[in-house]
Design an enzyme around this catalytic site. Structure first.
Site, PDB file in Angstrom:
ATOM      1  N   GLU A  19      -6.374  -7.848  -1.150  1.00 32.70           N
ATOM      2  CA  GLU A  19      -6.811  -7.910   0.241  1.00 32.70           C
ATOM      3  C   GLU A  19      -8.306  -7.664   0.308  1.00 32.70           C
ATOM      4  OE1 GLU A  19      -4.854  -5.357   3.053  1.00 32.70           O
ATOM      5  OE2 GLU A  19      -2.855  -5.785   2.286  1.00 32.70           O
ATOM      6  N   GLU A  47       0.816  -1.222   0.000  1.00 33.44           N
ATOM      7  CA  GLU A  47       0.000   0.000   0.000  1.00 33.44           C
ATOM      8  C   GLU A  47       0.848   1.270   0.000  1.00 33.44           C
ATOM      9  OE1 GLU A  47      -2.768  -0.454   3.245  1.00 33.44           O
ATOM     10  OE2 GLU A  47      -4.007  -1.838   2.120  1.00 33.44           O
TER      11      GLU A  47
END
Lengths: 679, 679, 679
Positions: free
Chosen positions: C310, C154
């Site tokens: 995710e 991320e």
């Protein structure tokens, strides 16, 4: 009977007195002493922020004014509760030794300002405090007027300076021994935080680490320990001068910054400052919350009375609305402290200052200087009444029921990522349990995980998320030995350092004690609803058919327990929402969801009956609350307080006597906001 | 008749013009001059943020472009209001001399950025400004096109650098002489703050002292003084070059950072920037607030017209919603300034920039560059109409009534700990009094405590918490000499340094003037209510039987005054809520609680009648507001403005004449959003 | 057919796996592998935060544990997606090289803490990452179990350290060449900001410059470029070791910090992390927003599938309320990713940690370690079903319609001063257009201004405020060549550097393409209302007589276009609110106001019909959504998802076949939360 202060025969009545603000106004100082007598006051707390006046230059002390004040008051029948002035240091000290000033979590040292913001580590500050306290103790600790030490003021906050950081690291070394232990305890493996040197560890600073909850907890524990350590250092010279002069520190009820139960041994007497917002919402609910705060403070040292060190005569000036107390509320709210075990009613402050940010805080004497104000007359009337309550001095408040409200558990819940993020609901759930006991007139202690559980027949342990080492064993033993335990969802999830128990919840073996295995917990949105249907049986006698549920529902499976209610809706319909299991000689109730209040009311009504917890067989009207103190002969003084704005009658189970007037009655009529002391 | 600018015969019409943004677009600069003529503009404010263009490198000035702009505009009949560019410094200066940049209250110096953020102490900045202003003045102060200096822009904010701190300490030394005096004035005894060296004193920094209100006040006073001092330094070279060229600074109405009344002597003309949010709520209430702002600005120099220096053609781009003015609102709101005494209507800005954060702020000319937009046509129509209003140039707005709205009192109230914490309600209470006078068409000044009270028959002094030295005497003299004073709860509580008066409120002897002794004030929760019943008598003729009360109720006792209303509810039922007392030749009304608006409306209707304050015997329909300017012959020009969205008729008490067209009328019909000038 | 990962025949099912947290619990590591097989998982992402374990001391690598984990999983049929651990550095590195830590916009360097907060410029950090990635690549890039690189985690945020500042200045030098160019592009003339040296330029720091929108934009662009540059440096050693092992980085949908379209070339596969708040509001609206996020992510590389890297098994722990997924929602929401073109369903995380702030985040295996929880069983059931969907592997999601949602346009809109300040409404307007296409089952791409427009028949360009260089030409060519363009108010206002177009809006010549000239835009208060009346014609067939309008109304004038609706109220009554113009072979719809949703629904229904955009002639019941993936043979797999809580039937236009079971049907019945794959 344990009297806090052996010299004073009556309940203590007085307040903070700051003559150092008025040294240029000698006529006011003179008038104060007369007005105190007129107001029925018998003790004043003096010198709380007087350091700049006591030591105007480094090493040059000026005690003459204080001598005069203490003597003048004593001559008027007013004792002195003498403060150590460490809560605010003089400007010269901050200028010369900046290290005495606190560093905030933004890593910036404050400027000289405000109060309650010194570093607890600073060797210089500790030395200056030692010198000051030694001088005060030498001069006053055997003065006949001085009855108690008021150490510092409202300890709180934390310092993040390099000295404190180093102390924190040393505290951790002592606790964990090795970094391996610390890394496991904090689960530092998470996000690659494994510490390989102690110097890598910092407190939770604004721009630093916050995701290790074990670390956050340890920082709060360390801060409590440092504060206690500082207080011990403050007390040392006091006790050296006169070991028998007792010591207190004014605490702040549910203040979240410190674990007050760690002050148990350092304080001879517990005292606290209480500022409720009367008339804002439902005063009867507020009375319940405030009673719980009194009980929490008292339960730090449960065997003896406490002191109400600060309260206000009418409006405080730092709330959103400076609402005044309505007529009668001053007496009612003040006597509530006495009802819950206080041997004093004290105010902040005696006289309003002319300047500064507290000048509009309610006080006995206002800027008018008059004895004709409503504030003054209310205080004087109460002072007069208190003289008739001297039998209560030293009488304990004894309880067979306790609610666990544990500060470290609160810290862990507040810090937790999950549930309802903004407010996990700990206080709400605690009041669910405390409320019914309070409203039924059952004496309650509010204890923590480290308290002794053996004196109780009933323990409520709401949302006990963190089982510190030994707590599960103590709870198990409590039940095995015949105790009744009421506990709830989100219990026994983590250990001391916020590591989840593996292998089943509630953890540390408590699922066996409860006979329930918890699979998961669901958090409800405010717009969600569920309810549970009660399964009728002896245990649920008199309960409603169904109760509403909000906030949380656990998915739990019976493993020995008996379901007493099952969910009505959602995918958990039919699963147990409320269970009971006998264990050893005792019994455990498990409440798997957050119910509406009436569920708890109805449940506890049965438990109170089962355990015969009532001290008096009365039906209390709504808003009339009963507290009980144990007199010297072992009998109880039953204290009824009417928080209604209208007169209310209570039928008594037997002829009773008014403690104050001696009248015998069989039915009690209490005026609005009235209090009755019956024996 | 006092004309602000002797060279211009008409009302001034124009705006901020930033040609320095368009130097790469010569055709646009050319077109601008033509469009200005077309829009009926006769003056532009130039060079407000032009420093980087005027002095691209240190010491190298570039005035050629400015010469051309001024000349070009002058050739098109457009005068220049020439700015000093100090509101934003060039990047090279910030880079070479970081001390010109402000230090914020967090003790961090800003980076080169934004505007209005230089240090007022910096010797280098003052020197650079002196050089620039000298160069500008030398070159332009005798230019026939230049009619006024526009000094800097919207002065505001404060600097906390070491130089400013030192200046603050010196300012304090000069004010107090000794630390003893300062400590008493600030009541530093509170929380042990007694200063023993001047160096211990800091401004109220983020991480410093805030609890000494006298200190907070002095910091704000110092900041105002420093700003005025900086402005004086700016003006010096301007006046040296041409003493007769007048000077203004554009102020900001109710901006809380500065006490604008201290700019009285440094400005030859008062001008201000006005950005109301029309169409958001009730426009008639907004019109009242804005009128009060105009009156406040005008009353700094009450004997002469002021200027509307900035306003917007349609929507501003920095509010929550960039709502445009509906058709007609531009003319109505612009002429409101003229109605309240302005001799100008000016805009920010002439042409929308291509970039930067103000590019979507309304302007006369948009990115399209067209004269066919609604914005442009509205401006041009107004410009045309303004040419018919030249008789108003220099005509004063004269008032026999005044409302005291004192900035230092506001600072003290805002800083106060108590009452309704978030908003003490000063503006609300002030509008309670201003509103009825405004809506009845009575000319009002909005003055401060230092203003001359003698010109008035009526003074309203709402919530005058702070009586600075001499104010009580002035008020007493005003009443003794026949004035009518209306004052309220929470008056006369503290002196200049926020020390409470001892011995009775309202203090400094004013309780005698009012005939009332105030015991305490209660703050009501929003859910609380009370009301007062009017005692019928000549003074209360026409008033309702009872009025609702919110926010505050004082417990006051009559001591010479006559009760005109008494509380209905709560423990204060029956106590006076509204009183009157004759004192000397005058009269004092005391309002002890915060009433609903209609109470004030009804009260002032009577007072206006008693004092014959109306300039014209008309009944104004709702939403039609009357202002009056005094023409050269002493007669009044009555200005009617219709803030309704429909046409409204007003019957006139006599035949009147239209100032613009000369038509005689006995009844006036005003279209929606229309304005009529009658003589 | 483009398979992302050539080794895996099935859709990928798995999650983040952090064995480095469990090295002291070998039995748990063993059990994990068994449970993975049981849960139908075939790949795990490993080592994302393992740096401290991989390199416990500088230069000392420890790969043994990782060898074992990879081998053990492989033995159980589980592949490894191997992470580079740069998202969190070890404590020793932060201690020894503080420069690896980020400096925030407050100019303060962070302490060692949290994650995702390293400096992208730091040469030392880049070197350490290079060494680590080289070591990982050398050891594992040819391991048969390793199928993909998961680079960092991320990516996000920005660093403001001196190195980054210098890189920013160099980036600007390269972009603009001269300060003259930069000053014009940023309109630095505004507020005297002309830069005369590159060193005068800083990023938008807390205490620095923010009013130059061109600068703010460039800082965001620079931050994206630096992040991409850092990722390229990360990848270099990976590709050197094995050029054929693909690389991904997990993105975050609408995350505003980065322009993800710049990652097009650096990622072999796009993957992203998706955490919707199911059951909070209207799940069908949420499904639409989430579909749009999937489409945005997919459209970065539109020719191939993406990965859901995710998601959560039930509740995430960092939202305001940790609400669990209701039964069925896990499968439904997981398969939505597949429906929109994902070839994987992956979770954060496999097993809940014992400590740290993510320990209560949903995971496949909880603290109980059981395979009997609802979470585990839901995952296992889905894993089983996924095995029947292998024909979808590699199948693209092809669209003939696109919505432009441009990150740089978003940045500019967010930063803009004007309109509705708090939220300009870009997402709202974008969903107005995306929604109807989604709900009608039309495949849509969500592209940016730099994307190729030629594959589409229909492009919606809502609120395209910023026309970057070339965009107007591309749009013009798109329409000329037969495309249908739907665009709206507040389009074509500024160029790349936020400079307004001069000479008419929409700018850059697009007003000709649209046949409309925009004069001004009005922002409505929430309490305002307007509406527009539809002019009946073929184009508006089936539309309602009138539609409500909120937020914005533009004042636009026809210049070639035909009005399709005109305003009903306010001063704009009768002006065009909605127009159409044919241009070249195509057509442009211009929507001048913010309409209610049904306007867009009705308009797009007609356009879909006109352009024959439907893949299947079905009427979709409310809450049933249709997505289409193109199978290897060119036929479509139609995926129906029922977001209703009840069973729904759909009549099919022809006999269709169930992809999973082969059953032939003519009518489809989908259970609550069900998904059907038909061919």
């Amino acid at each position: 009977m344990k009297k806090m202060v052996t010299k004073v025969a009556d309940l203590i009545h007085g307040g903070d007195y700051n003559p150092d603000q008025w040294l240029l106004y000698p006529e006011i100082l003179e008038r104060d002493a007369e007005l105190m007598r007129e107001a029925g006051c018998n003790a004043m707390s003096i010198g709380i922020f007087a350091w700049a006046t006591l030591e105007p230059e480094e090493g040059k002390y000026n005690f003459e004014w204080l001598d005069q004040v203490i003597d003048r008051l004593y001559a008027h029948g007013v004792y002195t509760i003498l403060a150590t002035p460490s809560a605010a240091r003089p400007a010269w000290m901050a200028e010369k030794y900046p290290e005495v000033l606190r560093v905030n979590s933004d890593n910036r040292r404050i400027l000289f300002s405000a109060r309650h913001n010194h570093c607890y580590s600073s060797p210089i500050y500790r030395e200056k405090v030692r010198q000051m306290n030694t001088a005060l103790a030498t001069r006053y600790s055997h003065h006949p007027a001085v009855i108690l030490w008021h150490v510092s003021n409202e300890y709180g906050g934390a310092c993040y300076c390099d000295l404190c950081k180093e102390n924190f690291r040393n505290w951790l070394k002592k606790k964990y021994g090795t970094l391996e232990n610390l890394n496991h305890a904090w689960w530092s493996y998470f996000w690659s935080k494994n510490f390989t040197s102690w110097d890598q560890i910092n407190p939770p600073m604004d721009n630093g680490e916050h995701s290790l909850h074990g670390m956050n907890l340890d920082w709060k524990r360390f801060t409590t320990d440092m504060t206690v350590d500082f207080m011990e250092a403050e007390i040392k010279p006091l006790k050296e001068a006169n070991p028998s002069l007792p010591v207190t520190a004014n605490l702040m009820g549910f203040y979240p910054g410190l674990n007050y139960f760690k002050f148990k041994n350092v304080c001879d007497v517990i005292s606290w400052d209480n500022y409720p917002a009367w008339h804002e919402g439902d005063d009867q609910e507020l009375a319940c919350s405030i009673a719980m705060a009194h009980d929490l403070m008292r339960s730090i040292k449960p065997s003896q009375p406490f002191m109400l060190m600060e309260s206000v005569t009418t409006a405080v000036n730092w709330k959103e609305y400076a609402k005044m107390k309505r007529p009668g509320m001053h007496e009612l709210s003040s006597l509530q402290a006495v009802a819950r075990g206080s041997d004093s009613i004290q105010y902040f402050q005696w006289r309003k200052g002319r300047g500064g940010s507290e000048k509009f805080h309610g006080a006995v004497v206002g800027h008018l200087g008059s004895n004709q104000t409503r504030e003054f007359r209310d205080v004087a009337a109460l002072g007069k009444r208190m003289k008739g309550l001297s039998r209560l001095v030293g009488s304990p408040f004894e309880a067979k029921a306790a609610v666990i409200w544990d500060t470290e558990n609160r810290w862990a819940l507040d810090d937790l990522q999950g549930l309802i993020q903004k407010d996990k609901g700990y206080m709400k759930e605690a009041l669910h349990h405390y409320g019914p006991l309070f409203r039924e007139g059952v004496n309650v202690d509010v204890i923590d995980e480290e308290s002794d559980f053996t004196p109780y027949q009933l323990i409520a342990a709401p949302m006990l998320y963190m089982y510190r080492a030994g707590v599960a064993e103590k709870l198990r033993a409590f039940v095995e030995n015949g105790g009744t335990l009421v506990t709830t969802y989100w219990s026994g999830v983590v250990n001391d350092t916020d590591l989840c128990f593996l292998g089943g919840f509630p953890g540390d073996g408590m699922n066996q004690v409860m006979g329930v295995d918890v699979e998961e917990i669901d958090t409800l949105y405010p717009q969600d609803a569920n309810s549970a249907t009660i399964l009728p049986c002896e245990t649920t006698r008199g309960m409603k058919a169904s109760y509403a549920i909000e906030d949380y529902t656990e998915v739990a499976h019976l493993n020995g327990a008996t379901a007493l209610a099952t969910y009505d809706d959602d995918f958990i319909a039919g699963l147990p929402a409320f269970t009971v299991q006998s264990f050893g000689k005792g019994k455990v109730y498990y409440i798997a969801a957050c119910f509406e209040q009436s569920f708890y009311d109805d449940l506890y009504r049965n438990i109170i009956e089962d355990l015969s917890l009532k001290t008096l067989d009365v039906t209390l009207p709504k808003g009339v609350f009963l507290s009980n103190r144990t007199l010297e002969d072992g009998s109880l003084c039953h204290i009824f307080q009417n928080f209604n704005t209208n007169e209310v009658s209570v039928s008594l189970p037997r002829e009773m006597e008014c403690l104050e007037c001696g009248e015998k009655i069989t039915s009690l009529t209490i005026p609005a906001y009235g209090t009755a002391f019956l024996i």
